[in-house]
Design a protein around this motif. Sequence first.
Motif: not given
Length: 290
Positions: A232-233, A258-259
């Motif tokens: 997501t980043e 995530k991350r």
Amino acid sequence: MPAAPHPPTRESTSRFVTVDGTRLHYHEAGTGPEVLLCIHGGAPGASGWGNFGTNLAELSRHARVLVVDLPGYGRSDTIDLTGGKYRPQADVFASMLTELGIERASVVGLATGGAVAIAMALHHAERVDRLVLVSSAGGVPLFSTMPSEGQKAIRSYYAGEGPSREKMRAYLRMMMFDPGLVTDALVEERYLESVAGGEERRAAAESAGVPAEPLWQELGRIAAPTLIVWGTENRVQGFDNALFLLKQIPDAQLHLFKRTGLWVPHERASEFTRLVLGFLAERPAAPAPV
């Protein structure tokens, strides 16, 4: 008890094959009927081992794994890309499978390699069992600003004063979520790869001026079961691209971390490897076109 097998290394797995006059470099490990073809991304300093070396040992315990250097990267020859950015490379890798006596393979593509994998699934569907698209090019951003921060960094790397370790460190810090993963050794490895071969080779690899084929228009024709993997980043290809791929590819599933930035196989090495192996084990292969 027999001694444990030595883990695959860059040197022990290095191979070459000549396809239609083009010498391709790849890494090979593992045996068995399941074949996994891994295609790396096209950023400065990228290579097959650099992108997938972390995953090769575990993947090769379950399949015959081929980790290729894109034409013009690593130790592979360049090819003529004037006919398109992705299709010519897909054609080369399909011919490589033929040269190695391999009828079908599951294809893992990262970033630019994802677009090449899509082109293989579209134009050589009979050769592709399953498709794994990681931070892949070839889709359409739904809400990200274009060009992205990462794309600007890639395009500016060779501009101005030219490549440098400082530029490479900044790019790697932008590409991955955790700055702790950007070690001096990684910066040095990627920087040296980015300057290997000189300006002519670099220009050929970067395919400057070659328009990318509109693969997004044909995603609905992909027959292979597809796993889409994203962070997501990701500041190069936003995860809205993943949503577009999920919508357009008929038999697809999406896993978001995530991350995590663009380089999921490195940033989430063990989880990524388990995810891919689970997908290969549980999903039926696409039927070969009649």
